[in-house]
Design a protein around this motif. Structure first.
Motif, PDB file in Angstrom:
ATOM      1  N   GLU A 168       0.830  -1.210   0.000  1.00 15.18           N
ATOM      2  CA  GLU A 168       0.000   0.000   0.000  1.00 15.18           C
ATOM      3  C   GLU A 168       0.863   1.259   0.000  1.00 15.18           C
ATOM      4  N   LEU A 169       2.022   1.216   0.640  1.00 20.23           N
ATOM      5  CA  LEU A 169       2.920   2.378   0.601  1.00 20.23           C
ATOM      6  C   LEU A 169       3.416   2.637  -0.812  1.00 20.23           C
ATOM      7  N   ASP A 170       3.729   1.564  -1.538  1.00 22.23           N
ATOM      8  CA  ASP A 170       4.148   1.723  -2.937  1.00 22.23           C
ATOM      9  C   ASP A 170       3.034   2.352  -3.762  1.00 22.23           C
ATOM     10  N   LEU A 171       1.812   1.869  -3.578  1.00 27.50           N
ATOM     11  CA  LEU A 171       0.685   2.425  -4.313  1.00 27.50           C
ATOM     12  C   LEU A 171       0.514   3.912  -4.023  1.00 27.50           C
ATOM     13  N   GLU A 172       0.625   4.285  -2.755  1.00 27.66           N
ATOM     14  CA  GLU A 172       0.469   5.696  -2.396  1.00 27.66           C
ATOM     15  C   GLU A 172       1.526   6.566  -3.080  1.00 27.66           C
ATOM     16  N   LYS A 173       2.767   6.092  -3.092  1.00 32.21           N
ATOM     17  CA  LYS A 173       3.838   6.881  -3.717  1.00 32.21           C
ATOM     18  C   LYS A 173       3.578   7.095  -5.205  1.00 32.21           C
ATOM     19  N   ILE A 174       3.049   6.067  -5.866  1.00 29.48           N
ATOM     20  CA  ILE A 174       2.781   6.179  -7.303  1.00 29.48           C
ATOM     21  C   ILE A 174       1.581   7.091  -7.560  1.00 29.48           C
ATOM     22  N   VAL A 175       0.500   6.917  -6.799  1.00 30.65           N
ATOM     23  CA  VAL A 175      -0.689   7.748  -7.003  1.00 30.65           C
ATOM     24  C   VAL A 175      -0.387   9.202  -6.670  1.00 30.65           C
ATOM     25  N   LEU A 176       0.430   9.444  -5.650  1.00 31.33           N
ATOM     26  CA  LEU A 176       0.810  10.808  -5.293  1.00 31.33           C
ATOM     27  C   LEU A 176       1.888  11.370  -6.215  1.00 31.33           C
TER      28      LEU A 176
END
Length: 307
Positions: A168-176
């Protein structure tokens, strides 16, 4: 006549939610022969054309490099793809060429007619023209994706939307937009992937945010890549965005909610507010231009360029 030849109620019922393979007839259309592709490359805005090369190790994603097509004609660019090691990415072709806008309308009209309640927007119909044995490194996309094979063969590995493949941290970094969509890959993860061998007339679509990578067979490859959003997909993207803001601003440890429940709707408001207030500054990664294509030998890379 429908474009997809094997719609079933089961496939229609989970379209956009599960990994699916379809048969289609787009590869039979003359717009994708050599003459049609050369015309496409001449007509597509040159400043929008993505020209890339890459190394051979699937772990070495930092070898993905950007180049320049210069003043090569469409025919020369096609020759470069046929003889070199490049990946031509024509994003949003439907926004620039009426023929491709009509194709996109045709595809989405069929999808919405076949899938109950489907509503799509933010449609990006892109063309991919790539060399023998070229690859796209391990990455994920924020929107939903479908990949249509038109010419050649390629293998696509699609991985679960879960640790260790993507957290989920990886996803957040990409979406942000704090990091690029490409990130580190462990070859052992192939054991948990679903592999698809795409030949002309095959299309694969996968779960939103599913990591994937691609390797071409030993021939020119031509594919149609379609990205799009649905209300549920856009909600998920906003929930991930809000989670990233909450984690960074107040030290929260949020989780992803799917659907349109109260928690997701609250996070939608958080995401909209954060975007309006510009609480997050995207770190947009701009690759430098490091090579060009030789007009005399289009498959040969001219190194040392900068832009």
């Amino acid at each position: 006549m429908t474009i997809i030849r094997d719609w079933t109620p089961d496939k229609a019922g989970v379209f956009g939610q599960e990994n699916l393979v379809f048969d289609h007839g787009l590869h039979e259309r003359p717009m994708f022969d050599d003459e049609g592709l050369a015309r496409l490359l001449d007509q597509y805005p040159r400043e929008q054309l993505g020209v890339f090369t890459m190394g051979e190790d699937p772990k070495a994603w930092t070898t993905w490099r950007k180049g320049s097509a210069g003043n090569l004609t469409g025919e020369q660019l096609l020759e470069a793809a046929q003889t070199g090691r490049i990946w031509l990415n024509l994003r949003h072709t439907n926004d620039y060429l009426p023929e491709y806008a009509a194709l996109g309308d045709e595809i989405f009209a069929e999808k919405q007619a076949k899938v109950p309640g489907l509503r799509t927007f933010k449609r990006d119909l892109g063309m991919l023209i790539s060399s023998a044995n070229a690859q796209v490194f391990y990455h994920l996309d924020v929107p939903l994706v479908s990949l249509w094979q038109l010419r050649g063969q390629k293998k696509v590995w699609v991985y679960p939307v879960a640790d260790p493949y993507v957290g989920e941290l990886d996803l957040e970094k990409i979406v942000l937009k704090e990091t690029a969509e490409q990130f580190a890959f462990d070859p052992d993860w192939d054991k948990g992937a679903t592999a698809y061998d795409l030949t002309p007339g095959k299309m694969v679509t996968w779960r939103q945010n599913a990591p994937h990578r691609i390797e071409n067979g030993p021939m020119l490859n031509v594919s149609l890549s379609i990205e799009f959003m649905t209300p549920a997909a856009l909600m998920r993207a906003n929930v991930i965005y809000a989670n990233g803001v909450l984690r960074r601003r107040i030290g929260a440890r949020p989780r992803i909610q799917n659907g349109f429940g109260p928690a997701a709707l609250t996070k939608l408001a958080v995401a909209r507010g954060a975007k309006a207030l510009k609480l997050q500054t995207p770190h947009v990664r701009h690759l430098p231009v490091t090579f060009g294509l030789d007009a005399g030998q289009p498959g040969v890379l001219v190194e040392g360029m900068s832009a």
